[in-house]
Motif scaffolding. Structure first.
Motif, PDB file in Angstrom:
ATOM      1  N   HIS A   1       0.862  -1.176   0.000  1.00  0.00           N
ATOM      2  CA  HIS A   1       0.000   0.000   0.000  1.00  0.00           C
ATOM      3  C   HIS A   1       0.901   1.230   0.000  1.00  0.00           C
ATOM      4  O   HIS A   1       1.806   1.342   0.814  1.00  0.00           O
ATOM      5  CB  HIS A   1      -0.873  -0.059   1.267  1.00  0.00           C
TER       6      HIS A   1
ATOM      7  N   ASN B   1       0.279   5.344  -0.192  1.00  0.00           N
ATOM      8  CA  ASN B   1      -0.568   6.539  -0.304  1.00  0.00           C
ATOM      9  C   ASN B   1      -1.891   6.248  -1.018  1.00  0.00           C
ATOM     10  O   ASN B   1      -2.228   6.862  -2.025  1.00  0.00           O
ATOM     11  CB  ASN B   1       0.183   7.658  -1.024  1.00  0.00           C
ATOM     12  N   HIS B   2      -2.638   5.300  -0.487  1.00  0.00           N
ATOM     13  CA  HIS B   2      -3.978   4.933  -0.973  1.00  0.00           C
ATOM     14  C   HIS B   2      -3.965   4.294  -2.357  1.00  0.00           C
ATOM     15  O   HIS B   2      -5.002   4.219  -3.019  1.00  0.00           O
ATOM     16  CB  HIS B   2      -4.920   6.141  -0.963  1.00  0.00           C
ATOM     17  N   GLN B   3      -2.801   3.837  -2.809  1.00  0.00           N
ATOM     18  CA  GLN B   3      -2.715   3.089  -4.059  1.00  0.00           C
ATOM     19  C   GLN B   3      -2.121   1.721  -3.772  1.00  0.00           C
ATOM     20  O   GLN B   3      -1.372   1.548  -2.808  1.00  0.00           O
ATOM     21  CB  GLN B   3      -1.844   3.820  -5.083  1.00  0.00           C
TER      22      GLN B   3
ATOM     23  N   ASP C   1      -9.528   1.612   1.882  1.00  0.00           N
ATOM     24  CA  ASP C   1      -8.534   2.688   1.892  1.00  0.00           C
ATOM     25  C   ASP C   1      -7.671   2.687   0.635  1.00  0.00           C
ATOM     26  O   ASP C   1      -6.806   3.547   0.469  1.00  0.00           O
ATOM     27  CB  ASP C   1      -7.647   2.598   3.136  1.00  0.00           C
ATOM     28  N   LEU C   2      -7.893   1.742  -0.270  1.00  0.00           N
ATOM     29  CA  LEU C   2      -7.193   1.725  -1.552  1.00  0.00           C
ATOM     30  C   LEU C   2      -8.100   2.340  -2.617  1.00  0.00           C
ATOM     31  O   LEU C   2      -9.230   1.880  -2.826  1.00  0.00           O
ATOM     32  CB  LEU C   2      -6.833   0.294  -1.957  1.00  0.00           C
ATOM     33  N   HIS C   3      -7.608   3.382  -3.281  1.00  0.00           N
ATOM     34  CA  HIS C   3      -8.439   4.102  -4.245  1.00  0.00           C
ATOM     35  C   HIS C   3      -8.123   3.757  -5.695  1.00  0.00           C
ATOM     36  O   HIS C   3      -8.975   3.916  -6.565  1.00  0.00           O
ATOM     37  CB  HIS C   3      -8.290   5.613  -4.045  1.00  0.00           C
TER      38      HIS C   3
END
Length: 843
Positions: free
Chosen positions: A318, A320-322, A350-352
């Motif tokens: 993970h 920064n949300h990627q 929390d993963l965008h």
């Protein structure tokens, strides 16, 4: 001046002739820009002289040498100090002469400081100056200006501003619409320019080949960008030439012309479909690359701080949300990670998104997938789990569709990608419509969206087999575009999928049934009398369980809302819910009595209600006036509303209107006269209102009792609705008093209907139980006053209308009429009647 104009005219004509012969967009844009350069340079020297202290620069698209036939010519005129009065007058003359050359100048002028200040507060100006190119005047002043602009530019603010601008554009101008904006839509030219601007502010050469050499993009991405840019540029050139003006929307009026000029297809419709599919594919490529290249270019300038990373599992981490892959080769080495990484996205709120380098590796691996990918048991389990989990299913399927995974996995999905629907009410290509329906049905399952459709949401949230409904959205239109009934053809696809993915037998049967009958609920609710017990009984012969009823109702709500936002309204919602409730009671064993028994009970209930305010003799007089058919014809709600009003005005004309959400209910009660129903329709249509449903009855004492349901305009305020109601009431009262002369007038259908027409259909079916009664179905292009025009034909052939159900689907209508006529038993008269109807609806 005449020589400049003549030279420019000749050059532009030769450039256009050359383009029409070879259709090479880049050559056209270069040559066109060069011709304008020469004309502007000559004009500048004539007005300002060869030693002017001012600098003239091309900016924006013109500076980029991407000047389309009718685009604005963006220019900047820079001085050392504030412009003198003489210089201002020269600029006015210069601007006027540019207009005289049939150019469209957009000029920013001022001192170097003034222009730099404007760029700091105006992102559009700053972007235009980024593309600046010296044309004439002081070269040093031009170079000073370019250097000053570059030094003062805050690259971080510029990037964030352009990305926000792009988000706003995408929200306003979706790419996959039937009239897309080539320049500003999602996946349009502006998205390519955004990539180029982000490269340019980093002192990178923004040409794709050079970006490949700088290892910003790879060879495949360079080829895709170059080809997609070429397709969009070519379409935009053709649009300008066809329209004779700046036109960036691929509107219905021009689609056939552009398609023909580019040599697509053997006939108009085929050519237009090929054009639009070419556009959609180019636009999709740009959107795909957007999510890879823009984050990478942004990442060269800055990264989020603090840099938050942690391990997800042995394959992913993970950041920064990627989500990022530890080994970028994993998608090729272990194809189960094609779906695996998307499953991780689905599981972690929390993963965008997927990190750009990982996304690039994932997408590259997708290109090499073959039939083995679908046939792998692990992949089938993974794919089914997307639907069984449900969370994030819309985002998941849109991601898989955007990057071509759905087309690689489902055998027939590729055939519907970008496929247009020529039915005058779907506004999305088939694949996007399907995913919009999926989105709608998923929202019903989410508690936070329950306020949007409370009744449907409560059903969905209590439905056990949600994943079957999600799958039904995928397959309900997957067979569109094939020769045959798409619902029946889709059943075979659904059954094959269910068998391959080992769905439980009951779930597989429900899936196949939903695909086959996905139109049933809508057809019955909008075309049949849902207050008739026989209609409900026949409907429930197909929908033979509460599970099927709930599932079909939910799929229907989502499907209608996913075709076109304009065709959903509270009247349709009410029809669907009424049918659902009636069928639910029937399936629970509460079988309604026959119509005559219902009418008798309705009459008794009305008597008990009315006797509180009226005498028995008044009520009996009302019964005699209305006749026996009244209580069969009107339902409980209508009777409760109408009777007190009629009894107050038994032998006088009366108009009553009540407002309900986004529609009006209208009752007109007055002495009968020739073509009365037709003339009332014209009064309503002259107020710009669409009729959704109508009933017409002639009472025993020769009054008409006509009822209409009328759609209010979209997005009108409560005050507007009140004003519309009062204005319509006034017009109808004047009509009943003979104060208004109603005349027919010629109207035109919409642009889409004119350029993508459908063949009208008229079907007349005799009632098997009642002589001289018929059911008439008409499918036609919608236009104002259509119902009035149809009933003109009724009057001509002595046809009496008793009931009309008007299904308005944007630019298409599907109307059902219950009529009575003693002459239609004669085949010749029936033929003439149908011919006249076809002629009327085909105006």
């Amino acid at each position: 001046m005449n020589n400049i104009a003549q030279n420019l005219y000749t050059a532009k004509w030769q450039i256009m002739e050359r383009y029409l012969a070879n259709h090479r967009p880049w050559q056209y844009l270069r040559d066109h820009t060069h011709a304008v350069d020469l004309a502007i340079d000559a004009l500048w020297n004539k007005i300002f002289g060869t030693n002017s202290p001012l600098a003239l620069l091309a900016t924006g698209g013109y500076g980029r040498q991407e000047l389309y036939p009718h685009s604005d010519v963006d220019l900047a005129i820079v001085s050392t100090d504030e412009l003198t009065e003489n210089q201002k007058n020269q600029i006015i003359i210069f601007t006027q002469q540019l207009w005289n050359l049939s150019l469209s100048p957009a000029i920013k002028s001022g001192s170097l400081k003034q222009l730099c200040d404007s760029a700091q507060t105006d992102l559009t100006a700053d972007t235009a100056f980024l593309e600046s190119r010296y044309l004439a005047g002081s070269l040093k002043k031009a170079q000073d200006f370019q250097a000053a602009i570059h030094i003062q530019r805050d690259n971080l603010s510029f990037i964030e501003g352009k990305l926000l601008e792009m988000q706003q554009r995408h929200a306003k101008q979706p790419a996959l619409m039937l009239e897309p904006n080539i320049k500003n839509g999602a996946g349009g030219l502006r998205d390519i320019h955004t990539m180029m601007w982000l490269a340019k502010i980093q002192n990178l050469n923004s040409h794709f080949e050079q970006l490949k050499k700088d290892k910003i993009i790879n060879q495949i991405e360079s080829n895709l960008l170059r080809n997609s840019h070429r397709v969009l540029a070519q379409i935009r050139i053709e649009l300008h030439l066809a329209a004779g003006r700046e036109e960036n929307r691929l509107i219905f009026d021009l689609q056939n012309t552009v398609a023909a000029n580019l040599g697509y297809g053997d006939n108009a419709q085929q050519a237009m479909e090929q054009l639009m599919r070419q556009f959609y594919r180019a636009s999709k490529n740009i959107l795909q690359l957007n999510q890879i290249i823009i984050p990478m270019l942004r990442g060269r300038i800055y990264a989020y701080y603090p840099r938050i990373t942690h391990e997800i599992n042995e394959y992913y981490y993970h950041i920064n949300h990627q989500i990022a892959a530890k080994n970028k080769q994993i998608f090729t080495q272990k194809p189960e990670h094609i779906f695996g990484i998307v499953q991780e996205l689905q599981r972690h709120n929390d993963l965008h998104s997927i990190a750009p380098q990982t996304l690039r590796a994932w997408w590259n691996a997708v290109q090499n997938l073959n039939d083995d990918f679908y046939n792998n048991e692990t992949h089938r389990i993974q794919f089914l789990q997307f639907f069984q989990i449900g969370t994030g299913i819309t985002h998941t399927m849109r991601l898989l569709n955007l990057y071509g995974v759905l087309a690689k996995y489902l055998p027939d999905w590729d055939k519907i990608v970008g496929l247009l629907q020529h039915d005058l009410f779907h506004i999305y290509p088939v694949d996007d419509h399907i995913l919009m329906v999926l989105r709608n049905i998923r929202r019903l399952a989410i508690d936070t969206h329950s306020h949007e459709f409370p009744f449907a949401s409560s059903l969905m949230q209590g439905f056990d087999k949600k994943y079957v409904l999600y799958l039904a959205t995928i397959f309900h239109d997957i067979a569109k575009g094939r020769n045959g009934d798409h619902a029946k053809l889709g059943v075979a696809d659904a059954k094959r999928f269910a068998a391959d993915h080992k769905l439980p037998e009951n779930d597989a049967e429900l899936l196949a049934w939903l695909v086959e009958y996905h139109l049933l609920f809508s057809v019955v609710a909008q075309k049949q009398d849902i207050h008739d017990p026989e209609v409900i009984e026949k409907f429930c012969q197909f929908v033979d369980s509460t599970e099927k009823l709930v599932a079909l109702y939910l799929l229907t709500v989502a499907d209608i809302r996913g075709t076109n936002p304009q065709i959903w309204n509270t009247w349709k919602a009410q029809l669907l819910e009424t049918l659902f409730q009636a069928a639910s009671r029937y399936l629970a064993g509460e079988h309604a009595p026959n119509r005559q028994h219902i009418a008798l009970n309705r009459q008794k209930q009305s008597f008990e209600l009315l006797k509180q305010n009226f005498s028995k003799s008044q009520i009996h007089q009302l019964w005699q006036a209305l006749g026996e058919a009244y209580f069969v014809y009107y339902d409980d709600d209508e009777v409760a509303w109408q009777l007190p009003e009629i009894l107050e005005n038994l032998n006088d004309s009366h108009v009553q209107i009540r407002a309900k959400a986004d529609h009006l209910h209208i009752m007109v009660y007055m002495p009968n006269s020739e073509r009365l129903f037709t003339r009332i329709c014209r009064v309503i249509s002259q107020q710009g209102l669409d009729i959704l449903a109508a009933k017409a009855m002639i009472t025993a004492h020769d009054f008409v009792l006509d009822e209409f349901v009328v759609q209010l305009p979209d997005y009108c305020s409560s005050d507007d609705c009140v004003n519309i109601k009062h204005r319509l009431l006034k017009k109808l009262i004047e009509f009943t008093q003979g104060k208004q002369d109603i005349r027919s007038y010629t109207t035109k259908p919409s642009r889409r209907a004119r350029h993508q027409p459908i063949a009208p259909r008229v079907s007349l079916n005799p009632d098997t139980e009642r002589n001289h009664w018929y059911s008439l179905d008409i499918i036609a292009i919608n236009r104002p006053a259509l119902l009035a025009d149809i009933t003109e034909v009724f009057a001509k052939h002595q046809v009496r209308l008793y009931h009309a159900k008007i299904a308005t689907l944007a630019d298409r209508v599907e109307d059902t009429f219950v009529i009575y006529c003693e002459n239609l038993d004669n085949p010749n008269k029936e033929l003439v009647f149908k011919r006249d109807l076809l002629a009327m609806v085909n105006l």
